[in-house]
Scaffold this motif. Structure first.
Motif, PDB file in Angstrom:
ATOM      1  N   GLY A  30       3.030  -0.164   3.365  1.00 40.46           N
ATOM      2  CA  GLY A  30       2.054  -1.026   3.139  1.00 40.46           C
ATOM      3  C   GLY A  30       0.857  -0.693   3.367  1.00 40.46           C
ATOM      4  N   PRO A  31      -0.221  -1.419   3.658  1.00 36.62           N
ATOM      5  CA  PRO A  31      -1.854  -0.878   3.652  1.00 36.62           C
ATOM      6  C   PRO A  31      -1.983  -0.496   5.449  1.00 36.62           C
ATOM      7  CG  PRO A  31      -1.395  -3.236   4.076  1.00 36.62           C
ATOM      8  CD  PRO A  31      -0.119  -2.968   3.716  1.00 36.62           C
ATOM      9  N   CYS A  84      -5.771  -0.883   1.132  1.00 33.92           N
ATOM     10  CA  CYS A  84      -4.967  -0.395   0.089  1.00 33.92           C
ATOM     11  C   CYS A  84      -4.562   1.086   0.404  1.00 33.92           C
ATOM     12  CB  CYS A  84      -5.135  -0.732  -1.164  1.00 33.92           C
ATOM     13  SG  CYS A  84      -4.033  -0.171  -2.417  1.00 33.92           S
ATOM     14  N   ARG A  85      -3.540   1.513   0.547  1.00 35.12           N
ATOM     15  CA  ARG A  85      -3.139   3.204   0.487  1.00 35.12           C
ATOM     16  C   ARG A  85      -2.209   3.662  -0.537  1.00 35.12           C
ATOM     17  NH1 ARG A  85       0.615   5.067   5.251  1.00 35.12           N
ATOM     18  NH2 ARG A  85       1.700   3.227   5.541  1.00 35.12           N
ATOM     19  N   CYS A  86      -1.923   2.390  -1.371  1.00 34.44           N
ATOM     20  CA  CYS A  86      -0.902   2.688  -2.456  1.00 34.44           C
ATOM     21  C   CYS A  86      -1.409   2.978  -3.702  1.00 34.44           C
ATOM     22  CB  CYS A  86       0.034   1.808  -2.577  1.00 34.44           C
ATOM     23  SG  CYS A  86      -0.680   0.213  -3.614  1.00 34.44           S
ATOM     24  N   GLY A  87      -2.594   2.570  -4.069  1.00 42.02           N
ATOM     25  CA  GLY A  87      -3.546   2.665  -5.237  1.00 42.02           C
ATOM     26  C   GLY A  87      -3.209   1.717  -6.103  1.00 42.02           C
ATOM     27  N   ALA A  88      -2.381   0.649  -5.882  1.00 36.24           N
ATOM     28  CA  ALA A  88      -2.240  -0.144  -7.145  1.00 36.24           C
ATOM     29  C   ALA A  88      -2.817  -1.598  -6.957  1.00 36.24           C
ATOM     30  CB  ALA A  88      -0.559  -0.354  -7.070  1.00 36.24           C
ATOM     31  N   SER A  89      -3.532  -1.740  -6.061  1.00 35.95           N
ATOM     32  CA  SER A  89      -4.267  -2.911  -5.587  1.00 35.95           C
ATOM     33  C   SER A  89      -5.533  -3.225  -6.946  1.00 35.95           C
ATOM     34  CB  SER A  89      -4.826  -2.928  -4.244  1.00 35.95           C
ATOM     35  OG  SER A  89      -5.991  -4.195  -4.366  1.00 35.95           O
ATOM     36  N   CYS A 140      -6.103  -4.436   0.233  1.00 33.27           N
ATOM     37  CA  CYS A 140      -4.745  -4.835  -0.271  1.00 33.27           C
ATOM     38  C   CYS A 140      -4.566  -6.013  -0.744  1.00 33.27           C
ATOM     39  CB  CYS A 140      -3.666  -4.481   0.889  1.00 33.27           C
ATOM     40  SG  CYS A 140      -1.769  -4.795   0.803  1.00 33.27           S
ATOM     41  N   ASP A 141      -3.783  -6.203  -1.897  1.00 35.06           N
ATOM     42  CA  ASP A 141      -3.758  -7.450  -2.616  1.00 35.06           C
ATOM     43  C   ASP A 141      -2.062  -7.637  -2.701  1.00 35.06           C
ATOM     44  OD1 ASP A 141      -2.616  -5.807  -4.760  1.00 35.06           O
ATOM     45  OD2 ASP A 141      -4.003  -6.949  -6.141  1.00 35.06           O
ATOM     46  N   GLY A 142      -1.033  -6.914  -2.026  1.00 37.96           N
ATOM     47  CA  GLY A 142       0.125  -7.073  -2.085  1.00 37.96           C
ATOM     48  C   GLY A 142       0.914  -6.211  -2.956  1.00 37.96           C
ATOM     49  N   SER A 143       0.171  -5.550  -4.024  1.00 41.74           N
ATOM     50  CA  SER A 143       0.752  -4.763  -5.245  1.00 41.74           C
ATOM     51  C   SER A 143       1.542  -3.617  -4.681  1.00 41.74           C
ATOM     52  CB  SER A 143      -0.324  -4.314  -5.821  1.00 41.74           C
ATOM     53  OG  SER A 143      -1.108  -5.588  -6.423  1.00 41.74           O
ATOM     54  N   HIS A 144       1.742  -3.475  -3.541  1.00 39.67           N
ATOM     55  CA  HIS A 144       2.498  -2.252  -2.821  1.00 39.67           C
ATOM     56  C   HIS A 144       4.034  -2.415  -2.848  1.00 39.67           C
ATOM     57  CE1 HIS A 144       1.226  -4.447   0.744  1.00 39.67           C
ATOM     58  NE2 HIS A 144       2.740  -4.507   1.101  1.00 39.67           N
TER      59      HIS A 144
END
Ligand code: FES
Length: 74
Positions: free
Chosen positions: A12-13, A41-46, A52-56
């Motif tokens: 996650g973030p 965000c560190r996944c890039g999907a937000s 972070c919006d939980g998209s991870h």
């Protein structure tokens, strides 16, 4: 000097706690007033990067780094 803590979340973030100023590449400040902790965000999907919006959870992001632990001394 301020006291800031950055905590990694497994898969996650990055949780950033403390008095921070978050600035975009143009020098504009994000409004983080009243927020003691923000999730970056560190996944890039937000859809709301840098937050972070939980998209991870749906994109399969995996990250479980930990601090290396020194082996016991003989
Ligand atoms: S880390 Fe949560 S959306 Fe990217």
């Amino acid at each position: 000097m301020s006291d800031i803590t950055i905590k990694t979340r497994e898969n996650g973030p990055l949780l950033v706690t403390g008095s921070i100023t978050l600035i975009d590449h143009l020098g504009n400040k994000y409004d983080t007033a009243g927020k003691e902790t923000i999730a970056l965000c560190r996944c890039g999907a937000s859809a709301h990067r840098p937050f972070c919006d939980g998209s991870h959870k749906a994109c399969g992001f995996l990250a479980s780094e930990t601090v290396p632990v020194a082996p016991p001394q003989p």
